[in-house]
Design an enzyme around this catalytic site. Structure first.
Site, PDB file in Angstrom:
ATOM      1  N   LEU A 216      -7.231   4.099   3.175  1.00 49.46           N
ATOM      2  CA  LEU A 216      -7.125   4.212   1.721  1.00 49.46           C
ATOM      3  C   LEU A 216      -8.410   4.718   1.076  1.00 49.46           C
ATOM      4  CD1 LEU A 216      -5.186   0.902   1.008  1.00 49.46           C
ATOM      5  CD2 LEU A 216      -4.295   3.171   1.600  1.00 49.46           C
TER       6      LEU A 216
ATOM      7  N   ALA B 174      -9.915   6.144  -3.153  1.00 49.58           N
ATOM      8  CA  ALA B 174      -9.766   5.828  -4.582  1.00 49.58           C
ATOM      9  C   ALA B 174      -8.436   6.327  -5.157  1.00 49.58           C
ATOM     10  CB  ALA B 174     -10.939   6.424  -5.359  1.00 49.58           C
TER      11      ALA B 174
ATOM     12  N   HIS C  54      -5.463   6.246  -3.634  1.00 51.02           N
ATOM     13  CA  HIS C  54      -4.463   5.208  -3.369  1.00 51.02           C
ATOM     14  C   HIS C  54      -4.670   4.013  -4.309  1.00 51.02           C
ATOM     15  CE1 HIS C  54      -4.700   7.061   0.799  1.00 51.02           C
ATOM     16  NE2 HIS C  54      -3.410   7.102   0.558  1.00 51.02           N
TER      17      HIS C  54
ATOM     18  N   GLN D 260       6.930  12.208  10.724  1.00 45.26           N
ATOM     19  CA  GLN D 260       6.531  13.268   9.790  1.00 45.26           C
ATOM     20  C   GLN D 260       5.383  14.122  10.319  1.00 45.26           C
ATOM     21  OE1 GLN D 260       5.500  10.177   6.711  1.00 45.26           O
ATOM     22  NE2 GLN D 260       3.921  11.648   6.155  1.00 45.26           N
TER      23      GLN D 260
ATOM     24  N   ASP E  77       0.634  15.180  -3.499  1.00 45.28           N
ATOM     25  CA  ASP E  77       1.696  15.586  -2.563  1.00 45.28           C
ATOM     26  C   ASP E  77       2.914  15.981  -3.398  1.00 45.28           C
ATOM     27  OD1 ASP E  77       0.346  15.001  -0.007  1.00 45.28           O
ATOM     28  OD2 ASP E  77       0.313  12.978  -0.801  1.00 45.28           O
TER      29      ASP E  77
ATOM     30  N   GLN F  96       6.366  16.504  -1.802  1.00 46.19           N
ATOM     31  CA  GLN F  96       6.865  15.196  -1.365  1.00 46.19           C
ATOM     32  C   GLN F  96       7.433  14.425  -2.558  1.00 46.19           C
ATOM     33  OE1 GLN F  96       4.757  12.477   1.480  1.00 46.19           O
ATOM     34  NE2 GLN F  96       4.097  11.423  -0.357  1.00 46.19           N
TER      35      GLN F  96
ATOM     36  N   ARG G 183      -7.532  13.029   4.790  1.00 46.01           N
ATOM     37  CA  ARG G 183      -7.936  14.091   5.728  1.00 46.01           C
ATOM     38  C   ARG G 183      -9.303  14.694   5.376  1.00 46.01           C
ATOM     39  NH1 ARG G 183      -2.050  14.840   6.047  1.00 46.01           N
ATOM     40  NH2 ARG G 183      -1.514  14.388   8.205  1.00 46.01           N
TER      41      ARG G 183
END
Ligand code: PAF
Length: 281
Positions: A29, A31, A33, A57, A145, A148, A182
């Site tokens: 996690l 900031a 999240h 996924q 995202d 998504q 990432r």
């Protein structure tokens, strides 16, 4: 804050609650999240954050194996942020048998789906499972995202799931880079270069809001600029916010999306923009 690994225990913990708010995550996690957790808390009910690195996924050759698993540190952050419960199922709990029934969303082969075959099928499938396990009234997903979020909204709507989907704004570093788990893969030199993705997308959005309409030309120029600075570009694309399809001319709101790789790290970002509507139109 309780950390539970099994659905039965989660049910016991949430018995009698009908205002549960879910924040689905894969852990590690940051900031961004934690901002989603704050947004979930503001919705009023007990907040459950799920942590599960979902193999469905990730494609062959992607970073499933090296995706950082940092459960202890994640739980400490979630506790400090006031989450009520962490749901961290293991593989046997999430996939007790091969997941032969899966959700195949639209646009699964477009944008990020073009270079990540099966990705959105895996995302929608695990999110539907999480929804059924946690039974939240609301769930919070980040705008970073974007595709998504769009597909989860479509799934929720089209399957009549009694869940309100809330969107959290992208949290950025001071230089504009969207926070992402990432980002931790980037070398110092790549980290210094990384904000360019946001800069080029924002530049297109600014031009669109000043009535430029040469979408292919704008996309091409952005791809060329990124490539000239060492990026391998998956796509830069202008889409309608309402459909996530290429603009037809009827849109009032567009979004510029991009995905590109620096070294071994794939970054994504997007910028929303309204369009000026001509007076009397
Ligand atoms: O955005 C993510 O972290 C994941 O795609 C999600 C929604 C938790 C599903 O695994």
């Amino acid at each position: 804050m309780r950390v539970v690994h099994h659905v039965a225990e989660l049910r016991e913990r949430l018995a009698g609650q009908d205002r549960t708010v879910l924040v689905p995550t894969m852990g590690n996690l940051h900031a961004g999240h934690l901002a989603l957790v704050r947004q979930a808390r503001a919705a009023g009910g007990p907040v459950v954050a799920s942590i599960f690195v979902n193999p469905l996924q990730f494609g062959a050759g992607e970073d499933y194996g090296r995706y950082p698993r940092t459960l202890e540190a994640d739980c400490a952050l979630l506790e400090a942020e006031g989450a009520d419960c962490v749901f961290a199922p293991d593989m046997a709990e999430m996939y007790p048998e091969p997941q032969t029934v899966q959700v195949l969303p639209p646009l699964a082969d477009e944008l990020c789906g073009a270079s990540r075959p099966g990705h959105f099928q895996g995302v929608c499938t695990v999110v539907l499972k999480l929804f059924n396990m946690v039974r939240p009234c609301c769930a919070v997903f980040g705008r970073k995202d974007y595709q998504q979020l769009f597909l989860i909204r479509a799934m929720t709507r089209q399957f009549n799931l009694p869940i309100t989907i809330l969107a959290g704004d992208t949290v950025r570093a001071a230089d504009g880079l969207a926070l992402s788990s990432r980002n931790g893969y980037l070398t110092p030199a790549e980290r210094a270069e990384a904000p360019r993705l946001y800069t080029v997308l924002r530049d297109i959005a600014t031009r669109l809001s000043s009535d430029e309409r040469d979408y292919p030309g704008l996309e091409r120029a952005a791809r060329d600029e990124l490539a000239a600075h060492g990026w391998r570009v998956d796509y830069v694309s202008v889409r309608g916010q309402a459909t996530l399809l290429p603009p037809t001319g009827d849109e009032t709101a567009l979004v510029v999306l991009g995905a590109a790789r620096l070294g071994n790290t794939r970054l994504i970002d997007n910028v929303e923009t309204g369009l000026r509507v001509a007076p009397g139109a």
